[in-house]
Design an enzyme around this catalytic site. Structure first.
Site, PDB file in Angstrom:
ATOM      1  N   TYR A  32       0.861  -1.174   0.000  1.00 37.00           N
ATOM      2  CA  TYR A  32       0.000   0.000   0.000  1.00 37.00           C
ATOM      3  C   TYR A  32       0.907   1.237   0.000  1.00 37.00           C
ATOM      4  O   TYR A  32       0.844   2.103   0.872  1.00 37.00           O
ATOM      5  CB  TYR A  32      -0.976  -0.001   1.185  1.00 37.00           C
ATOM      6  CG  TYR A  32      -2.295   0.648   0.813  1.00 37.00           C
ATOM      7  CD1 TYR A  32      -3.186   0.005  -0.036  1.00 37.00           C
ATOM      8  CD2 TYR A  32      -2.630   1.926   1.257  1.00 37.00           C
ATOM      9  CE1 TYR A  32      -4.376   0.598  -0.420  1.00 37.00           C
ATOM     10  CE2 TYR A  32      -3.817   2.532   0.878  1.00 37.00           C
ATOM     11  CZ  TYR A  32      -4.683   1.846   0.037  1.00 37.00           C
ATOM     12  OH  TYR A  32      -5.853   2.446  -0.344  1.00 37.00           O
ATOM     13  N   LEU A  33       1.750   1.255  -1.015  1.00 37.05           N
ATOM     14  CA  LEU A  33       2.892   2.173  -1.040  1.00 37.05           C
ATOM     15  C   LEU A  33       2.469   3.643  -1.062  1.00 37.05           C
ATOM     16  O   LEU A  33       1.512   4.022  -1.732  1.00 37.05           O
ATOM     17  CB  LEU A  33       3.777   1.878  -2.255  1.00 37.05           C
ATOM     18  CG  LEU A  33       4.354   0.461  -2.332  1.00 37.05           C
ATOM     19  CD1 LEU A  33       5.260   0.329  -3.561  1.00 37.05           C
ATOM     20  CD2 LEU A  33       5.119   0.085  -1.071  1.00 37.05           C
ATOM     21  N   HIS A  37       7.396   5.146   1.609  1.00 32.39           N
ATOM     22  CA  HIS A  37       8.071   4.004   0.976  1.00 32.39           C
ATOM     23  C   HIS A  37       8.909   4.467  -0.216  1.00 32.39           C
ATOM     24  O   HIS A  37      10.019   3.975  -0.439  1.00 32.39           O
ATOM     25  CB  HIS A  37       7.045   2.985   0.460  1.00 32.39           C
ATOM     26  CG  HIS A  37       6.136   2.423   1.511  1.00 32.39           C
ATOM     27  ND1 HIS A  37       4.794   2.668   1.555  1.00 32.39           N
ATOM     28  CD2 HIS A  37       6.387   1.611   2.573  1.00 32.39           C
ATOM     29  CE1 HIS A  37       4.244   2.034   2.571  1.00 32.39           C
ATOM     30  NE2 HIS A  37       5.193   1.383   3.213  1.00 32.39           N
ATOM     31  N   SER A 184       1.300   7.107   6.331  1.00 37.50           N
ATOM     32  CA  SER A 184       1.187   5.723   6.792  1.00 37.50           C
ATOM     33  C   SER A 184       0.114   5.033   5.967  1.00 37.50           C
ATOM     34  O   SER A 184      -0.905   5.653   5.623  1.00 37.50           O
ATOM     35  CB  SER A 184       0.790   5.695   8.274  1.00 37.50           C
ATOM     36  OG  SER A 184       0.330   4.410   8.628  1.00 37.50           O
TER      37      SER A 184
HETATM   38  P1  AMP Z   1       5.451  -0.651   6.230  1.00 36.26           P
HETATM   39  O1  AMP Z   1       4.990  -0.955   4.843  1.00 36.26           O
HETATM   40  O2  AMP Z   1       4.505   0.204   7.008  1.00 36.26           O
HETATM   41  O3  AMP Z   1       5.921  -1.868   6.974  1.00 36.26           O
HETATM   42  O4  AMP Z   1       6.735   0.252   6.068  1.00 36.26           O
HETATM   43  C1  AMP Z   1       7.820  -0.175   5.288  1.00 36.26           C
HETATM   44  C2  AMP Z   1       8.971   0.773   5.517  1.00 36.26           C
HETATM   45  O5  AMP Z   1       8.569   2.096   5.168  1.00 36.26           O
HETATM   46  C3  AMP Z   1       9.403   0.823   6.995  1.00 36.26           C
HETATM   47  O6  AMP Z   1      10.809   0.911   7.046  1.00 36.26           O
HETATM   48  C4  AMP Z   1       8.766   2.091   7.480  1.00 36.26           C
HETATM   49  O7  AMP Z   1       9.445   2.692   8.554  1.00 36.26           O
HETATM   50  C5  AMP Z   1       8.871   2.961   6.243  1.00 36.26           C
HETATM   51  N1  AMP Z   1       7.897   4.059   6.320  1.00 36.26           N
HETATM   52  C6  AMP Z   1       6.570   3.958   6.567  1.00 36.26           C
HETATM   53  N2  AMP Z   1       6.015   5.192   6.631  1.00 36.26           N
HETATM   54  C7  AMP Z   1       7.026   6.077   6.421  1.00 36.26           C
HETATM   55  C8  AMP Z   1       7.103   7.507   6.372  1.00 36.26           C
HETATM   56  N3  AMP Z   1       6.021   8.268   6.540  1.00 36.26           N
HETATM   57  N4  AMP Z   1       8.305   8.068   6.139  1.00 36.26           N
HETATM   58  C9  AMP Z   1       9.419   7.304   5.956  1.00 36.26           C
HETATM   59  N5  AMP Z   1       9.405   5.959   5.990  1.00 36.26           N
HETATM   60  C10 AMP Z   1       8.231   5.348   6.230  1.00 36.26           C
END
Ligand code: AMP
Length: 282
Positions: A32-33, A37, A184
């Site tokens: 859900y990029l 990401h 997020s």
């Molecule tokens: P997730 O898909 O939520 O597991 O996140 C995958 C990666 O993206 C993890 O390393 C998160 O910390 C990073 N990430 C998620 N949201 C953000 C954001 N707003 N800014 C920077 N990195 C993020």
């Protein structure tokens, strides 16, 4: 960009690149990029090859958490990953990552008795298990994680150090919406009203930061200020507000050195987290 669905196949591809002395940058995600990401993927562009993964890892969700409801949109993710510069997108099935009943279980014993580790028992055990598998498959030289999940960064740092993975951990600044809300995948699960007041997580953190910058040394004063701000501006229920040393994540009597000010707030259908890492002189 190639989409790879089988663990063995991505491992063979990575092995070939290692033989050619190509550097591999790896961005693990749950999909859900969004722009957060994308900034990790762009940072990974410093390597010869960029591999990203999309895998909603059941092991890191508790029984009452949002594994089923976690937002998913593979088609859109494939388009976004391609545009951002991913060379290989690894999108395994659960049955490919976990084909058998587990024979090995991993447990992280430090840096998890606070923050999300305390609220989500077993969560970081699931994170280190899947990352260990992914690191063995993808064989990255560098791996990229967001500072938004600062405890995760601390846990991955512990994993890499303790298990001697030949991987450099790169942490990337939090990408925010225009009003300051940390991007997020779970933000889409906020109601309109919750979305409007979710910005107060960040504003509360900034209030706390201001106190520290102005010389406040007592964590409890900073915590009270942040809690007060959130309670007065947001319908969400506070899970935690904490000030800890970083990355060791220990309770402190006095704010000094590098500290993390972190919050988690539970809304009806989404639990949001955010943090600031603050450097204090002296
Ligand atoms: P997730 O898909 O939520 O597991 O996140 C995958 C990666 O993206 C993890 O390393 C998160 O910390 C990073 N990430 C998620 N949201 C953000 C954001 N707003 N800014 C920077 N990195 C993020």
């Amino acid at each position: 960009m190639k989409v790879i669905r089988k663990a063995k196949e991505i491992q063979d591809i990575a092995t070939q690149f290692k033989k050619q002395n190509k550097s591999i940058g790896f961005v693990p995600t749950m999909g859900y990029l969004h722009d957060g990401h994308i900034s990790l993927i762009k940072a990974a562009g410093e390597n010869d090859i960029v591999i990203a993964s999309i895998f909603v890892n059941p092991l890191q969700f508790g029984p009452n958490e949002d594994y089923e409801a976690y937002p998913r949109d593979e088609e859109r993710d494939i388009a976004k990953a391609k545009e951002a510069g991913v060379d290989y997108l690894f999108v395994p099935e659960v049955t490919d990552m976990y084909p058998n009943e587990p024979m090995v279980s991993m447990k992280i014993t430090d840096r998890v008795d606070v923050l999300c580790g305390r609220s989500r028992p077993g969560h970081f055990d699931g994170v280190i298990t899947v990352l260990t598998k992914l690191f063995h498959l993808v064989q990255p030289d560098r791996t990229y994680f967001g500072k938004k999940d600062a405890q995760q960064v601390a846990v991955v740092d512990a994993l890499i150090t303790e298990l001697n993975f030949p991987v450099e951990l790169v942490s990337v600044p939090t990408v925010r919406e225009e009003d300051g809300l940390a991007k997020s995948s779970r933000n889409v699960r906020l109601t309109k009203e919750e979305r409007a007041n979710a910005v107060h997580l960040y504003q509360a953190l900034r209030e706390g930061n201001k106190l520290v910058v102005n010389g406040e040394k007592d964590p409890s004063v900073v915590i009270s200020k942040v809690k007060h701000h959130i309670e007065h501006h947001s319908s969400g229920e506070i899970d935690y507000v904490e000030v800890l040393s970083y990355p060791a994540l220990k309770y402190i009597q006095t704010i000094k050195g590098r500290v993390i000010l972190a919050v988690a707030v539970q809304f009806k259908n989404a639990r949001l987290i955010d943090n600031l890492i603050i450097e204090v002189e002296g």
